[in-house]
Write a protein that holds these residues in place. Structure first.
Motif, PDB file in Angstrom:
ATOM      1  N   ALA A  80       5.938  -2.013  -6.801  1.00  0.00           N
ATOM      2  CA  ALA A  80       6.066  -1.351  -8.105  1.00  0.00           C
ATOM      3  C   ALA A  80       4.696  -1.157  -8.749  1.00  0.00           C
ATOM      4  CB  ALA A  80       6.983  -2.159  -9.019  1.00  0.00           C
ATOM      5  N   LYS A  81       3.833  -2.166  -8.653  1.00  0.00           N
ATOM      6  CA  LYS A  81       2.475  -2.043  -9.194  1.00  0.00           C
ATOM      7  C   LYS A  81       1.710  -0.946  -8.457  1.00  0.00           C
ATOM      8  CE  LYS A  81       1.724  -6.909 -10.557  1.00  0.00           C
ATOM      9  NZ  LYS A  81       0.854  -8.067 -10.308  1.00  0.00           N
ATOM     10  N   ALA A  82       1.835  -0.909  -7.128  1.00  0.00           N
ATOM     11  CA  ALA A  82       1.141   0.111  -6.333  1.00  0.00           C
ATOM     12  C   ALA A  82       1.632   1.501  -6.702  1.00  0.00           C
ATOM     13  CB  ALA A  82       1.344  -0.159  -4.848  1.00  0.00           C
ATOM     14  N   ARG A  83       2.945   1.675  -6.793  1.00  0.00           N
ATOM     15  CA  ARG A  83       3.531   2.975  -7.137  1.00  0.00           C
ATOM     16  C   ARG A  83       3.052   3.430  -8.518  1.00  0.00           C
ATOM     17  NH1 ARG A  83       7.977   1.678  -5.462  1.00  0.00           N
ATOM     18  NH2 ARG A  83       8.784   0.638  -7.318  1.00  0.00           N
ATOM     19  N   ILE A 110       0.872  -1.172   0.000  1.00  0.00           N
ATOM     20  CA  ILE A 110       0.000   0.000   0.000  1.00  0.00           C
ATOM     21  C   ILE A 110       0.913   1.226   0.000  1.00  0.00           C
ATOM     22  CG2 ILE A 110      -1.841   1.263   1.187  1.00  0.00           C
ATOM     23  CD1 ILE A 110      -2.548  -1.450   2.565  1.00  0.00           C
ATOM     24  N   VAL A 111       0.612   2.161  -0.902  1.00  0.00           N
ATOM     25  CA  VAL A 111       1.411   3.383  -1.013  1.00  0.00           C
ATOM     26  C   VAL A 111       0.510   4.610  -0.899  1.00  0.00           C
ATOM     27  CG1 VAL A 111       3.140   2.247  -2.477  1.00  0.00           C
ATOM     28  CG2 VAL A 111       1.250   3.481  -3.550  1.00  0.00           C
ATOM     29  N   ASP A 112       1.135   5.759  -0.630  1.00  0.00           N
ATOM     30  CA  ASP A 112       0.384   7.008  -0.617  1.00  0.00           C
ATOM     31  C   ASP A 112       0.264   7.545  -2.043  1.00  0.00           C
ATOM     32  OD1 ASP A 112       2.820   8.266  -1.265  1.00  0.00           O
ATOM     33  OD2 ASP A 112       3.075   9.157   0.726  1.00  0.00           O
ATOM     34  N   ASP A 113      -0.285   8.742  -2.193  1.00  0.00           N
ATOM     35  CA  ASP A 113      -0.536   9.286  -3.529  1.00  0.00           C
ATOM     36  C   ASP A 113       0.738   9.603  -4.304  1.00  0.00           C
ATOM     37  OD1 ASP A 113      -0.018  11.453  -1.769  1.00  0.00           O
ATOM     38  OD2 ASP A 113      -1.135  12.832  -3.051  1.00  0.00           O
ATOM     39  N   GLY A 114       1.863   9.670  -3.632  1.00  0.00           N
ATOM     40  CA  GLY A 114       3.140   9.897  -4.302  1.00  0.00           C
ATOM     41  C   GLY A 114       3.904   8.616  -4.567  1.00  0.00           C
ATOM     42  N   GLY A 115       3.298   7.481  -4.221  1.00  0.00           N
ATOM     43  CA  GLY A 115       3.930   6.193  -4.448  1.00  0.00           C
ATOM     44  C   GLY A 115       4.861   5.741  -3.345  1.00  0.00           C
ATOM     45  N   HIS A 116       4.824   6.424  -2.208  1.00  0.00           N
ATOM     46  CA  HIS A 116       5.698   6.075  -1.084  1.00  0.00           C
ATOM     47  C   HIS A 116       5.073   4.957  -0.254  1.00  0.00           C
ATOM     48  CE1 HIS A 116       6.514  10.302  -2.143  1.00  0.00           C
ATOM     49  NE2 HIS A 116       7.754   9.831  -2.151  1.00  0.00           N
TER      50      HIS A 116
END
Length: 135
Positions: A60-63, A34-40
């Motif tokens: 990588a898919k999430a980002r 799970i990432v935030d809106d910036g892909g972190h």
């Protein structure tokens, strides 16, 4: 000035728990990112038996879904359709189905990326996690 919605710790925990439950229900050994809106990266869990490479592919898919503001499958479809130039986009390294953005009121809050089983099953797990938010 605008206000920005963002995922809170409780949201991440709810998404992670629901995604894990979906994977376990089907006996699928996957990695859930799970990432935030910036892909972190906010959360990473590799379930028992998930291949080690899934711990690289899931985030990588999430980002890709988060910073692209669309499901990662869209990029896979473009590439498979002949638009191979997308392979040169350095920031998008997870252009396979299984990354799903978390969207509320038209705003991307982050994304879930899953890897370890068939791509459509990865996406199914990601969507089940996001459904826990009731968006």
């Amino acid at each position: 000035m605008k206000n920005k919605m963002m995922l809170e710790s409780a949201d991440v925990k709810a998404v992670a728990a629901a995604a894990e439950a979906e994977a376990l229900k089907h006996h699928w050994a996957v990695t859930i990112a799970i990432v935030d809106d910036g892909g972190h990266l906010l959360h990473l869990q590799r379930l028992d038996g998930a291949p080690p490479v899934s711990a690289q592919i899931g985030p990588a898919k999430a980002r890709t879904a988060a910073i692209g503001r669309r499901e990662s499958k869209g990029y896979e479809d473009m590439i498979n359709g002949g638009r191979t130039a997308f392979l040169s986009v350095a920031a998008l390294d997870g252009m396979l189905e299984g990354g799903v953005p978390i969207v509320k009121d038209g705003q991307c809050l982050g994304a879930v990326g899953v890897s370890g089983v068939k791509s459509n099953e990865d996406a199914q797990i990601a969507r089940a996690g996001i459904a826990a938010l009731g968006l």
